[in-house]
Scaffold this active site. Structure first.
Site, mmCIF file in Angstrom:
data_model
loop_
_atom_site.group_PDB
_atom_site.id
_atom_site.type_symbol
_atom_site.label_atom_id
_atom_site.label_comp_id
_atom_site.label_asym_id
_atom_site.label_seq_id
_atom_site.Cartn_x
_atom_site.Cartn_y
_atom_site.Cartn_z
ATOM 1 N N CYS A 113 44.170 29.071 40.272
ATOM 2 C CA CYS A 113 43.409 29.574 39.380
ATOM 3 C C CYS A 113 41.387 29.681 39.426
ATOM 4 O O CYS A 113 41.205 30.167 38.420
ATOM 5 C CB CYS A 113 43.638 28.965 37.346
ATOM 6 S SG CYS A 113 45.543 29.700 36.728
ATOM 7 N N HIS A 254 37.675 30.538 32.559
ATOM 8 C CA HIS A 254 38.940 30.620 33.112
ATOM 9 C C HIS A 254 40.503 31.216 31.603
ATOM 10 O O HIS A 254 40.160 30.791 30.802
ATOM 11 C CB HIS A 254 39.868 29.858 34.034
ATOM 12 C CG HIS A 254 41.527 30.073 34.219
ATOM 13 N ND1 HIS A 254 41.368 31.484 34.795
ATOM 14 C CD2 HIS A 254 42.626 28.966 34.458
ATOM 15 C CE1 HIS A 254 43.059 31.614 34.763
ATOM 16 N NE2 HIS A 254 43.643 30.113 34.298
ATOM 17 N N ASN A 284 46.832 35.202 31.846
ATOM 18 C CA ASN A 284 46.359 34.787 32.673
ATOM 19 C C ASN A 284 46.003 35.473 33.776
ATOM 20 O O ASN A 284 47.808 35.364 34.835
ATOM 21 C CB ASN A 284 46.181 33.562 32.439
ATOM 22 C CG ASN A 284 46.690 32.215 33.159
ATOM 23 O OD1 ASN A 284 45.543 32.140 35.062
ATOM 24 N ND2 ASN A 284 47.067 31.119 33.752
HETATM 25 O O1 UT7 Z 1 45.885 28.603 34.396
HETATM 26 C C1 UT7 Z 1 46.423 27.563 33.579
HETATM 27 C C2 UT7 Z 1 47.426 27.881 33.547
HETATM 28 N N1 UT7 Z 1 48.238 27.602 32.478
HETATM 29 C C3 UT7 Z 1 47.388 27.296 31.154
HETATM 30 O O2 UT7 Z 1 46.497 26.979 30.989
HETATM 31 C C4 UT7 Z 1 48.684 27.220 29.731
HETATM 32 C C5 UT7 Z 1 48.516 25.928 29.032
HETATM 33 N N2 UT7 Z 1 49.339 25.484 28.032
HETATM 34 C C6 UT7 Z 1 49.383 26.219 27.379
HETATM 35 O O3 UT7 Z 1 48.624 27.466 27.033
HETATM 36 C C7 UT7 Z 1 50.533 25.907 26.115
HETATM 37 O O4 UT7 Z 1 50.657 24.916 26.219
HETATM 38 C C8 UT7 Z 1 51.807 27.264 25.899
HETATM 39 C C9 UT7 Z 1 50.557 28.941 25.379
HETATM 40 C C10 UT7 Z 1 51.870 27.530 27.313
HETATM 41 C C11 UT7 Z 1 52.364 26.412 25.007
HETATM 42 O O5 UT7 Z 1 52.252 25.998 23.690
HETATM 43 P P1 UT7 Z 1 51.848 24.943 22.948
HETATM 44 O O6 UT7 Z 1 51.342 25.137 21.430
HETATM 45 O O7 UT7 Z 1 52.312 23.845 24.052
HETATM 46 O O8 UT7 Z 1 53.855 24.965 22.659
HETATM 47 P P2 UT7 Z 1 55.053 24.112 23.312
HETATM 48 O O9 UT7 Z 1 54.961 24.301 24.818
HETATM 49 O O10 UT7 Z 1 54.716 23.084 22.651
HETATM 50 O O11 UT7 Z 1 56.035 24.390 22.112
HETATM 51 C C12 UT7 Z 1 56.496 24.528 20.833
HETATM 52 C C13 UT7 Z 1 57.759 25.375 21.058
HETATM 53 C C14 UT7 Z 1 58.392 25.082 21.033
HETATM 54 O O12 UT7 Z 1 59.642 25.299 20.504
HETATM 55 P P3 UT7 Z 1 60.585 23.315 19.656
HETATM 56 O O13 UT7 Z 1 60.858 22.499 21.293
HETATM 57 O O14 UT7 Z 1 59.127 23.235 19.218
HETATM 58 O O15 UT7 Z 1 61.477 23.980 19.440
HETATM 59 C C15 UT7 Z 1 59.260 25.914 22.646
HETATM 60 O O16 UT7 Z 1 60.292 25.810 22.948
HETATM 61 O O17 UT7 Z 1 57.830 27.060 21.550
HETATM 62 C C16 UT7 Z 1 58.386 26.812 22.237
HETATM 63 N N3 UT7 Z 1 58.294 28.217 22.601
HETATM 64 C C17 UT7 Z 1 58.838 29.458 22.579
HETATM 65 N N4 UT7 Z 1 58.810 30.171 21.231
HETATM 66 C C18 UT7 Z 1 58.416 31.454 21.352
HETATM 67 C C19 UT7 Z 1 57.372 27.873 24.056
HETATM 68 N N5 UT7 Z 1 57.291 29.682 24.563
HETATM 69 C C20 UT7 Z 1 57.273 30.625 23.853
HETATM 70 C C21 UT7 Z 1 57.899 31.510 23.678
HETATM 71 N N6 UT7 Z 1 57.972 31.913 21.973
HETATM 72 N N7 UT7 Z 1 57.301 32.396 24.527
#
Ligand code: UT7
Length: 327
Positions: A113, A254, A284
Site C-alpha cells: 500500500c 492511505h 482499500n
Molecule cells: O492497507 C493496510 C491493510 N489493512 C488494513 O489497514 C486493515 C487494518 N485492520 C482493520 O481495518 C480492522 O482490524 C478490521 C476492519 C479488519 C477488523 O476490525 P476489528 O474491529 O479489528 O475487528 P476484529 O478483527 O477484532 O473482529 C471482531 C469480530 C470477530 O468476531 P468475534 O471473534 O469477536 O466473535 C470477527 O470474526 O468481528 C468478526 N468479523 C466480522 N463480522 C462481520 C470480522 N470480519 C467481519 C465481517 N462481518 N466482515
C-alpha cells in the site's frame, strides 16, 4: 533551483460496484458491521478480462492529458503494484506500450500500500539529480483477484483501481519533502501478505486447495501499526520541510479504514475537514489509494494549484512513507 513538480494526475475506477448488501449475500457479514468497523459502503471490481496494466493505461492516459504532455516526453515509468499482470514481464512494459511512451523504460515497484509514495520518492530523486526530466508514477491494483471471497475478515475491505501522476522537472517547488521507511521484521505473510505463489511457496495443487494465494491479514495488529506509523511518517516530512501542520491545506492518508484515518488525523492534529476520505466509495485500493484520492480531490477542487498537500501511507513489509507537495 531544480525541483520536481506534479503536473498532472488521472485515475480509473472500474464501473462494476460491489456493495455491502451484495457482500451480505456472499459471506456472514452485514452492512452495519462493515460500515461501523471500516466506513466502507462499496468498492469497485475490475471486469474479468482486464489486467492491472489495462487499468493503469486508462489512468496514465488521463494523467498525460491533464499534464498536457506528449507520451514521448516520458523518460521513466514506475508501476507500483502487488497485483502485477504476471510475475514477469513487468506490468510497466505493457503500460509503456499501451501509452506509446517509446522513449522511456519502466519497472514494477513492490511496496504494497506504500507503493505510490515510494514511486514518488524515486521520481523526485531521479529528477532532482538531473538524471531524468519526466516520470510517470502509477499505483494500480486488482485485489479482487487475490482475495479469498469466503473470508469475511478480508473480502469486505479491498477494491480495484488505478491512479497515475506525471512528475516533471520544474523551477517552482513541487515535491517539497519526501520520506520512506521499512521494517522487514514484520515481513510475515500472515500479518499481511499472500503466502504462496512465489519462490518460498511455489504454486501447487495443495497451495491452491488451502487458498494460500489469497490475502492473509491479522487485522487488529495491522490497525495499530497504521495508526502509529502514518502520523510519524507525516511528522518527519513536516519537520524536514520546516512546515507546521496548520500550513497544510489537505491531508491524504492511505485509505484503508475510516477509523484508522480518524485516529491518524487526531494524532497529527489536523482539522478533520482537511482530511480527504473516499474509502467509503472504493475500499482499500492498496497502491492506488492515495493517488486515486489526490486525483479526485483535484477534480472536485478540494485541492487547488498552490495548495500544500500531505500524503501519508503504510503497508505490508512493513513499509511506510510520506510526501509533502506544493500543487
Ligand atoms: O492497507 C493496510 C491493510 N489493512 C488494513 O489497514 C486493515 C487494518 N485492520 C482493520 O481495518 C480492522 O482490524 C478490521 C476492519 C479488519 C477488523 O476490525 P476489528 O474491529 O479489528 O475487528 P476484529 O478483527 O477484532 O473482529 C471482531 C469480530 C470477530 O468476531 P468475534 O471473534 O469477536 O466473535 C470477527 O470474526 O468481528 C468478526 N468479523 C466480522 N463480522 C462481520 C470480522 N470480519 C467481519 C465481517 N462481518 N466482515
Amino acid at each position: 533551483m531544480r525541483s520536481a513538480a506534479l503536473i498532472g494526475t488521472g485515475s480509473y475506477l472500474p464501473d462494476n460496484v460491489l456493495t455491502n448488501f451484495d457482500l451480505e449475500k456472499m459471506v456472514d457479514t452485514s452492512n452495519e458491521w462493515i460500515m461501523k468497523r471500516t466506513g466502507i459502503s462499496e468498492r469497485r471490481i475490475a471486469d474479468k478480462e482486464m489486467a492491472t496494466s489495462d487499468l493503469s493505461i486508462h489512468a496514465a492516459r488521463r494523467a498525460i492529458k491533464s499534464a498536457k504532455i506528449d507520451p514521448l516526453e516520458i523518460d521513466m515509468i514506475i508501476v507500483s503494484t502487488s497485483t502485477p499482470d504476471s510475475a514477469f514481464p513487468s506490468t510497466a512494459c505493457s503500460v509503456q506500450n499501451g501509452i506509446g511512451a517509446k522513449n522511456s523504460y519502466g519497472f514494477d515497484l513492490a511496496a504494497a500500500c506504500s507503493g505510490f509514495v515510494y514511486g514518488l520518492d524515486l521520481a523526485d530523486g531521479m529528477i532532482k539529480s538531473s538524471r531524468y526530466d519526466t516520470v510517470l508514477v502509477v499505483g494500480a491494483e486488482i485485489f479482487s483477484r487475490i482475495i479469498d471471497w469466503e473470508d469475511k475478515s478480508t473480502c469486505v475491505l479491498f477494491g480495484d483501481a488505478a491512479g497515475a501522476a506525471i512528475i516533471q522537472v520544474s523551477e517552482e517547488p513541487g515535491i517539497i519533502a519526501s520520506y520512506c521507511g521499512a521494517d522487514g521484521a514484520y515481513a510475515d505473510a500472515d500479518l499481511l501478505g499472500v503466502p504462496a505463489g512465489g519462490s518460498r511457496m511455489p504454486a501447487s495443487a495443495a497451495t491452491v486447495d488451502q487458498k494460500l494465494h489469497t490475502v492473509k491479514m491479522r487485522g487488529q495488529e495491522v490497525f495499530k501499526l497504521g495508526v502509529r506509523i502514518m502520523p510519524e511518517a507525516a511528522q518527519k516530512v513536516l519537520d524536514t520541510a520546516g512546515v507546521s501542520i496548520d500550513q497544510v491545506d489537505l491531508v491524504i492518508p492511505h485509505q484503508a479504514n475510516s477509523r484508522i484515518i480518524e485516529a491518524v488525523g487526531d494524532r497529527i492534529g489536523i482539522d478533520p475537514e482537511k482530511i480527504y476520505v473516499n474509502v467509503n466509495q472504493y475500499g482499500n485500493t492498496s497502491a492506488a489509494s492515495v493517488i486515486v484520492a489526490l486525483d479526485e480531490a483535484i477534480r472536485e477542487e478540494h485541492a487547488k494549484v498552490g495548495d500544500l498537500i500531505l500524503l501519508t501511507v503504510f503497508g505490508a513489509g512493513l513499509t511506510w512513507g510520506s510526501t509533502l507537495i506544493r500543487l
